[in-house]
Design an enzyme around this catalytic site. Structure first.
Site, short mmCIF file in Angstrom:
data_model
loop_
_atom_site.label_atom_id
_atom_site.label_comp_id
_atom_site.label_asym_id
_atom_site.label_seq_id
_atom_site.Cartn_x
_atom_site.Cartn_y
_atom_site.Cartn_z
N GLU A 43 -10.69 -7.48 -0.51
CA GLU A 43 -11.78 -8.42 -0.22
C GLU A 43 -13.12 -7.76 0.12
OE1 GLU A 43 -9.23 -12.02 1.80
OE2 GLU A 43 -9.76 -10.34 3.07
C1 TNX Z 1 -6.44 -12.56 3.16
S1 TNX Z 1 -5.17 -11.00 1.14
C2 TNX Z 1 -6.63 -11.31 3.71
C3 TNX Z 1 -6.91 -11.21 5.14
C4 TNX Z 1 -6.82 -12.54 5.83
C5 TNX Z 1 -5.74 -13.39 5.22
C6 TNX Z 1 -5.53 -14.70 5.90
C7 TNX Z 1 -5.73 -9.85 2.03
C8 TNX Z 1 -5.34 -8.51 1.69
N1 TNX Z 1 -6.52 -10.12 3.07
O1 TNX Z 1 -8.14 -10.61 5.38
O2 TNX Z 1 -6.56 -12.29 7.16
O3 TNX Z 1 -6.07 -13.62 3.87
O4 TNX Z 1 -4.45 -15.38 5.36
#
Ligand code: TNX
Length: 471
Positions: A276
């Site tokens: 992300e």
């Molecule tokens: C996605 S998928 C994230 C996290 C969040 C989470 C909440 C991924 C590697 N990262 O930063 O905490 O969703 O469900």
């Protein structure tokens, strides 16, 4: 079927008869087992229970440990007391990596909470605890080389809840407790995104928050205010922060941090995040991930990264953690292809099945729903690791359930979200493929119902999902 046996073993031979036990509590049965060296592979074991007693054969201490976990689950009780069924079980895990990830950044989780999670996960034959130690909201590790990171970066949690960090001694306790339960701890230092908390002590290393529409939208929906450079962030938006690829000291910093992290955590892997990073340009993303890969390589450990790091050039031995859906979107499938074409292997954490922070149903008080949620117990169970991404099974290292803690501030909520769905992940990671004997939702549901009694006895405040015929 044997009630309460989860994860289901590779081969179960059921015999007529039962062994009566003169024990006052079920765990005492462990002292009754005779252990011998067997020829089961790696973490495997053979468990025989008959009129002569209990015998566990294993080639390794881990195998013997897993034989004992199975033994404990076999204890039942009737009017005359505790007893065991006569069985001959030969068992060995399907996958080498059976992980549970705990996010201690969004809400700090005490050493005691982590220790209990280790014990309970080990009972389900998990062998890895992935600690998500750093994020926008906090840096939870007090490093001796960089004490300022935790000093300035760990005061709060989401919603302004209490913060905290792990001292070097705390880490030793966690790592030792994990090792006693045959679990390795995988530390994650998340980058290039999820780095806002670093900026509280090192403004020179991070870029200004990027307030993309997706960030503004989350802030409008969940509150918490917009992230501001230099101020602690207590909201739950993601994707606004980044290391600055051009910061002169960044590479040196990463070398120092990963060197000390490696000295604290003895396992083979260091997780460098990579997810992300929406506030990082593609070019900067690759350059920062490259720096982190060099820093990890300098420690002699192997890198794990979220699957987006397929966009960078990780070494052949790298492991990618896939967090997309059970049916990958084109974008995620491409990243997986790219990672796979360079030789990587994979840990599967499909978000719409084993993200344990997803709500179970509309009524769940805590939890999120972004991953195609709510996620019922049935959905968490009804998938097979070989059907998710286009990678041959030999390159799938294992399965990892993830507990993100945006909405999980205390242990009761943690237990509620984790149990029972953690059992689904345990079975995906350990047992034969879905569709093998006993590996169906209907059979699992019945066995889980039996396991509930054990969880009650251990004081686990699990969610009594109406999907399960709890005893
Ligand atoms: C996605 S998928 C994230 C996290 C969040 C989470 C909440 C991924 C590697 N990262 O930063 O905490 O969703 O469900």
């Amino acid at each position: 079927m044997i009630p309460s046996l989860v994860p289901w073993p590779a081969e179960v031979g059921l015999r007529q008869g039962a062994l009566r036990l003169d024990v006052s509590e079920p765990r005492a049965v462990l002292a009754r087992a005779r252990h011998a060296r067997g020829d089961s592979p790696q973490e495997g074991y053979r468990l025989r229970i008959d009129a002569d007693g209990i015998r566990i054969d294993a080639a390794t201490p881990a195998g013997a440990f897993y034989g004992e976990r199975t033994l404990r689950q076999l204890v039942s009780r009737d009017a005359e007391g505790y007893f065991l069924p006569f069985v001959d079980i030969r068992d060995t895990p399907r996958f080498a990596h059976r992980g549970i990830m705990l996010d201690v950044a969004r809400h700090f989780q005490s050493v005691e909470v982590v220790e209990r999670l280790i014990e309970r996960a080990a009972d389900l034959k998990f062998n890895a605890l992935h600690l998500h130690l750093t994020d926008d909201q906090a840096w939870r590790l007090a490093l001796e080389t960089h004490p300022e990171l935790a000093r300035h970066g760990s005061a709060t949690s989401i919603g302004g809840d209490a913060g905290g960090f792990y001292s070097v001694d705390d880490v030793r306790r966690i790592v030792t407790h994990a090792a006693r339960h045959h679990m390795v701890v995988v530390p994650e230092i998340d980058l290039p995104g999820h780095t806002h908390a670093v900026g509280l002590s090192h403004p020179e290393l991070v870029a200004d928050p990027v307030l993309a529409p997706s960030v503004v939208e989350v802030v409008e929906r969940f509150g918490g205010g917009l992230p501001r450079a230099g101020a602690p962030y207590t909201g739950l938006a993601v994707g606004f922060s980044s290391f600055d690829a051009h910061a002169p000291r960044l590479e040196e910093f990463l070398h120092e941090v990963f060197a000390e992290v490696a000295s604290l955590f003895p396992g083979p892997y260091l997780h460098l995040g990579g997810d992300e990073a929406l506030g990082t340009s593609n070019e900067d993303y690759r350059s920062i991930v490259d720096m982190a890969v060099r820093a990890v390589a300098a420690t002699g450990r192997l890198p794990i990264a979220w699957h987006e790091a397929g966009a960078a050039d990780l070494p052949r031995e790298a492991v990618f953690q896939y967090w997309g859906f059970l049916s990958p979107t084109d974008e995620h499938a491409e990243l997986v292809d790219r990672a796979a074409s360079r030789g990587g292997s994979f840990i599967l954490s499909p978000a719409d099945a084993v993200y344990l922070d997803m709500k179970y149903d509309e009524e769940t008080a805590a939890g999120l729903t972004w991953a195609n949620g709510p996620t019922s117990v049935e959905r968490s169970y009804s998938w097979d690791p070989s059907d998710v991404i286009a990678v041959p099974e030999e390159r799938i290292l294992g399965v990892e359930a993830a507990v993100w803690t945006e909405t999980i501030a205390d242990e009761a909520t943690l237990e509620h979200m984790v149990f029972p769905r953690i059992a689904s992940a345990a079975e995906a990671a350990w047992s034969r493929p879905l569709g093998s004997p006993e590996r169906s939702w209907e059979r699992f549901r019945d066995r889980l119902a039996g396991l509930g009694a054990l969880w009650d006895a251990e004081g686990i405040r699990f969610f009594r999902s109406p999907e399960i015929p709890w005893a």
